[in-house]
Write a protein that holds these residues in place. Structure first.
Motif, mmCIF file in Angstrom:
data_model
loop_
_atom_site.group_PDB
_atom_site.id
_atom_site.type_symbol
_atom_site.label_atom_id
_atom_site.label_comp_id
_atom_site.label_asym_id
_atom_site.label_seq_id
_atom_site.Cartn_x
_atom_site.Cartn_y
_atom_site.Cartn_z
ATOM 1 N N THR A 119 -3.149 -0.966 1.919
ATOM 2 C CA THR A 119 -4.470 -0.336 1.860
ATOM 3 C C THR A 119 -4.634 0.679 2.980
ATOM 4 O O THR A 119 -5.091 1.805 2.747
ATOM 5 N N ASP A 120 -4.265 0.303 4.196
ATOM 6 C CA ASP A 120 -4.372 1.226 5.329
ATOM 7 C C ASP A 120 -3.504 2.461 5.121
ATOM 8 O O ASP A 120 -3.929 3.587 5.396
ATOM 9 N N TYR A 121 -2.285 2.251 4.634
ATOM 10 C CA TYR A 121 -1.390 3.383 4.390
ATOM 11 C C TYR A 121 -1.965 4.309 3.331
ATOM 12 O O TYR A 121 -2.001 5.531 3.513
ATOM 13 N N LYS A 122 -2.437 3.746 2.226
ATOM 14 C CA LYS A 122 -2.961 4.571 1.144
ATOM 15 C C LYS A 122 -4.229 5.326 1.570
ATOM 16 O O LYS A 122 -4.508 6.399 1.038
ATOM 17 N N ALA A 123 -4.959 4.801 2.540
ATOM 18 C CA ALA A 123 -6.177 5.453 3.029
ATOM 19 C C ALA A 123 -5.922 6.357 4.235
ATOM 20 O O ALA A 123 -6.847 6.995 4.738
ATOM 21 N N SER A 124 -4.686 6.448 4.677
ATOM 22 C CA SER A 124 -4.368 7.136 5.932
ATOM 23 C C SER A 124 -4.369 8.652 5.852
ATOM 24 O O SER A 124 -4.276 9.320 6.890
#
Length: 111
Positions: free
Chosen positions: A81-86
């Protein structure tokens, strides 16, 4: 208690100190992905395919809270999730990631 950081092993062909491999080695190719099927970090899906000895398995959306993306610059582990929102930038060290990786997300993450 030993507070030394555990070095994460990134598998791949000719992996450098920033997770780049023989297949992807631009200045922005600085992430590795932990594969759902084996729990091992590989620098790319080609390396996994050539070295793992088993088919790749995508992370289902229900597991997007798992730390499965490694920043090759600072070694921060990010949740999917963090990567996709980064917006293709490490939230910890602000290093830029390759935005063209979006073309390969389906190899790693359920869409």
């Amino acid at each position: 208690m030993d507070n030394k950081a555990v070095k994460i092993i990134v598998r791949g062909k000719l992996v450098d100190g920033h997770t780049r491999c023989v297949h992807y080695n631009s200045g922005l190719d600085v992430i590795a992905v932990k594969f759902k099927c084996c729990g091992q970090y590989y620098s790319c899906y080609y390396c996994h395919g050539e070295m793992a000895g088993h088919p790749a398995e995508c992370w289902p959306k229900t597991d997007y809270d798992v730390k499965a993306v490694l920043c090759g610059m600072c070694s921060a582990e990010l949740t999917i999730t963090d990567y996709k929102a980064s917006n293709y930038q490490c939230p910890v060290c602000k290093s830029n990631f390759n935005p063209a990786c979006v073309n390969h997300n389906h190899f790693y993450f359920e869409q």
